[in-house]
Design an enzyme around this catalytic site. Structure first.
Site, short mmCIF file in Angstrom:
data_model
loop_
_atom_site.label_atom_id
_atom_site.label_comp_id
_atom_site.label_asym_id
_atom_site.label_seq_id
_atom_site.Cartn_x
_atom_site.Cartn_y
_atom_site.Cartn_z
N LYS A 281 12.39 82.32 -22.67
CA LYS A 281 11.47 83.13 -21.88
C LYS A 281 10.20 83.36 -22.71
O LYS A 281 10.28 83.70 -23.88
CB LYS A 281 12.14 84.46 -21.54
CG LYS A 281 11.32 85.32 -20.60
CD LYS A 281 12.10 86.53 -20.14
CE LYS A 281 12.06 87.67 -21.13
NZ LYS A 281 10.72 88.19 -21.41
N LYS A 314 5.70 88.39 -14.33
CA LYS A 314 5.83 89.60 -13.49
C LYS A 314 4.63 89.76 -12.55
O LYS A 314 3.91 90.76 -12.58
CB LYS A 314 5.99 90.86 -14.34
CG LYS A 314 7.26 90.88 -15.17
CD LYS A 314 7.46 92.23 -15.83
CE LYS A 314 8.69 92.31 -16.69
NZ LYS A 314 8.63 91.53 -17.93
N ASP A 317 0.69 91.13 -7.31
CA ASP A 317 -0.53 91.32 -6.52
C ASP A 317 -0.33 90.70 -5.13
O ASP A 317 0.74 90.15 -4.84
CB ASP A 317 -1.72 90.70 -7.26
CG ASP A 317 -3.01 91.47 -7.00
OD1 ASP A 317 -3.21 91.93 -5.85
OD2 ASP A 317 -3.82 91.61 -7.93
N THR A 321 -4.00 86.41 -4.37
CA THR A 321 -4.37 86.53 -5.79
C THR A 321 -3.33 85.86 -6.69
O THR A 321 -3.68 85.13 -7.62
CB THR A 321 -4.53 88.03 -6.17
OG1 THR A 321 -5.49 88.61 -5.30
CG2 THR A 321 -4.96 88.20 -7.61
N GLN A 431 16.02 100.20 -23.15
CA GLN A 431 17.42 100.64 -23.28
C GLN A 431 18.29 99.40 -23.43
O GLN A 431 18.20 98.48 -22.63
CB GLN A 431 17.85 101.41 -22.04
CG GLN A 431 16.93 102.59 -21.75
CD GLN A 431 17.28 103.29 -20.46
OE1 GLN A 431 17.73 104.41 -20.47
NE2 GLN A 431 17.07 102.62 -19.35
O1 S5P Z 1 13.25 95.32 -17.08
C1 S5P Z 1 12.87 94.50 -17.91
C2 S5P Z 1 12.40 93.24 -17.50
C3 S5P Z 1 12.05 92.32 -18.47
S1 S5P Z 1 11.68 90.73 -17.98
N1 S5P Z 1 12.98 94.76 -19.22
C4 S5P Z 1 12.60 93.87 -20.19
O2 S5P Z 1 12.75 94.18 -21.37
N2 S5P Z 1 12.08 92.65 -19.82
C5 S5P Z 1 11.60 91.68 -20.82
O3 S5P Z 1 12.71 91.28 -21.64
C6 S5P Z 1 10.56 92.24 -21.78
O4 S5P Z 1 9.25 92.01 -21.31
C7 S5P Z 1 10.83 91.48 -23.06
O5 S5P Z 1 10.15 90.25 -23.03
C8 S5P Z 1 12.32 91.20 -23.01
C9 S5P Z 1 13.18 92.15 -23.81
O6 S5P Z 1 12.88 92.09 -25.17
P1 S5P Z 1 13.76 92.84 -26.28
O7 S5P Z 1 13.01 92.58 -27.55
O8 S5P Z 1 13.81 94.30 -25.94
O9 S5P Z 1 15.11 92.17 -26.29
#
Ligand code: S5P
Length: 479
Positions: A281, A314, A317, A321, A431
């Site tokens: 990702k 994510k 819009d 757009t 979390q």
């Molecule tokens: O609800 C969410 C959705 C996403 S996509 N919570 C998140 O943390 N993410 C993404 O998952 C966030 O943008 C980050 O890229 C990843 C979590 O990262 P970590 O370092 O906390 O494991």
């Protein structure tokens, strides 16, 4: 006479707060004005005894013929026990999760092949838990044609179970509860009307959110008990098919979240952890030196290690757009990311806009049905509407970002961020849950791990640990 017994039981249940009115989020994510928490019954022996007796009488009155009884875990377990002991019927116990050690049996107890088993349940909404229990019993050779429940919420569970060949008998119905409580001045007429309206609005009869109707072939087994191979076969979208196939071939449900700010670092990590992941990702807008070369190098690594690329953009819009944000500009995400994601907040147009660009390129999209951060607003009605939106455009939406299983349709893939080997939080609201909890208990399919891996002293070793933890949680659902 029977009515007096039921009336006093309903009033007792209200007294002990086994039935509550307000605003509650159900397991399915739906917001409900009424909530039944019948677990408290265990503290009131006289209620337990009466409920068990009424369940028994209802099953006998319905003509159910059975050799064995089984309570749906956990609330109905003590009720089944009382029935078994009082009426000298052998009982079996269904494990909620097969243990990943020991005998790994889903059903405990002695029985013969072909024995008919009566399922006992406290509350039925969609019928999902009764159905899952029937599946576990049938998987070990028993037969199920009857179930008895204390309270049928009247939201279509009965009809759905009938479609599966299970007759559901209920002791009380939600309209009866409302009527008795209103009659005795425990709830106002407006609460009663609001709850009645809720039932009408949330009856699963003809809906896309009926798993058996969304995917009849797949409904034979609950989603979490199906293998990745089975699910790959069911998927029509090539990206979903490919992702499940990779998960099966590489024995991994780990997605690496490469939240690093230099292209070089992302590529280094992609090469090192690539063998252990099914998906990488990105957040390309945090890269300081994004370039077309980065995209081709990452794509080459994806091919080399057999993983897919998910740009976590994510989108949120209007359709017109997001079309440009997805297909044009510096990043041209649709050209290289197998998967991207969108918030449902703008409505279905956001998906239509993305689909106009990504559909022809064979790309896929996830919707954010829930979020991992504390205080987020993706709950209840919002989550429910998001699921519906995904179902309506399942030719492009292949699943969800979520913290728990949202759909029983096995073609939808559930991915959960906020994963570490130990539960906890960061200082900005993130979390964390463990892989075991996310896959083994919450009904998700893929764990998304960022800092847990790239901040580790030995990221490759730690990635292997996440892979192992995630995959063994999946395997424990299949033993
Ligand atoms: O609800 C969410 C959705 C996403 S996509 N919570 C998140 O943390 N993410 C993404 O998952 C966030 O943008 C980050 O890229 C990843 C979590 O990262 P970590 O370092 O906390 O494991």
């Amino acid at each position: 006479m029977a009515d007096t017994r039921l009336d006093s039981l309903i009033l007792r249940l209200f007294d002990v707060e086994a039935v509550k009115f307000g605003s509650f989020t159900l397991k399915s994510g739906i917001q409900s004005p009424v909530y039944f928490d019948l677990r408290v019954m265990v503290s009131y022996p006289e209620i337990m005894a009466e409920v068990a007796e009424l369940l028994w009488e209802a099953s006998i009155k319905s003509g159910a013929d059975f050799k064995v009884v089984c309570g749906v875990p956990y609330t109905a377990l003590p009720l089944a026990t009382l029935i078994a002991v009082n009426h000298k019927k052998p009982m079996v116990i269904r494990r909620k999760e097969a243990k990943d050690y020991g005998t790994k049996k889903m059903i405990e107890g002695a029985f013969q092949q072909g024995d008919y088993c009566l399922i006992i349940e406290d509350v039925v909404t969609t019928g999902g838990s009764v159905y899952e229990t029937a599946q576990s019993l049938e998987a070990v050779g028993m037969k199920v044609r009857d179930a008895v429940v204390l309270l049928d919420r009247g939201q279509g569970g009965n009809g759905r179970l009938k479609q599966q060949g299970i007759n559901l008998q209920s002791v009380i119905t939600l309209p009866k509860v409302l009527q008795v409580l209103n009659h005795h001045g425990k709830i106002s007429s407006s609460v009663m009307a609001e709850t009645e309206q809720f039932i009408v609005d949330n009856t699963f009869t003809n809906g896309a959110n009926t798993p058996t109707q969304v995917q009849p072939a797949a409904a034979k087994k609950p989603r979490m008990q199906m293998t990745y191979e089975n699910r790959a076969e069911l998927c029509q979208h090539p990206v979903a098919k490919q992702l499940f196939s990779i998960m099966a071939a590489k024995k991994t449900n780990l997605a690496f979240s490469a939240d690093l700010t230099s292209c070089q670092k992302v590529l280094e990590f992609a090469d090192k952890v690539g063998p252990h992941i099914c998906l990488l990702k990105t957040h390309v807008d945090i890269l300081e030196d994004f370039s077309a070369e980065f995209v081709s190098s990452l794509t080459a690594l994806a091919d080399k290690h057999n993983f897919l690329i998910f740009e976590d953009r994510k989108f949120a819009d209007i359709g017109n757009t997001v079309k440009y944000q997805y297909g044009s500009g510096l990043y041209k995400i649709a050209d290289w990311a197998h998967i991207t994601n969108a918030h449902a907040v703008p409505g279905p147009g956001v998906i239509q806009g993305l689909k106009e660009v990504g559909g022809a390129k064979g790309r896929a999209c996830l919707l954010l049905g829930q979020m991992s951060s504390s205080g987020n607003l993706a709950t209840g009605e919002y989550t429910k509407a998001t699921i519906k939106m995904a179902e309506d455009q399942a030719d492009f939406v292949i699943g969800f970002i979520c913290t728990s299983g949202l759909s029983s349709d096995p073609r939808f893939i559930h991915m959960t961020p906020g994963v570490k080997l130990a539960e906890g939080t960061d200082s900005l609201g993130q979390q964390y849950l463990t892989p075991q909890k996310v896959i083994g208990q919450q009904g998700s399919d893929i764990i998304i791990v960022g800092r847990g891996i790239y901040q580790a002293d030995d990221p490759v070793e730690v990635a292997k640990m996440y892979k192992e933890a995630g995959f063994s949680a999946y395997m424990s659902l299949h033993s």
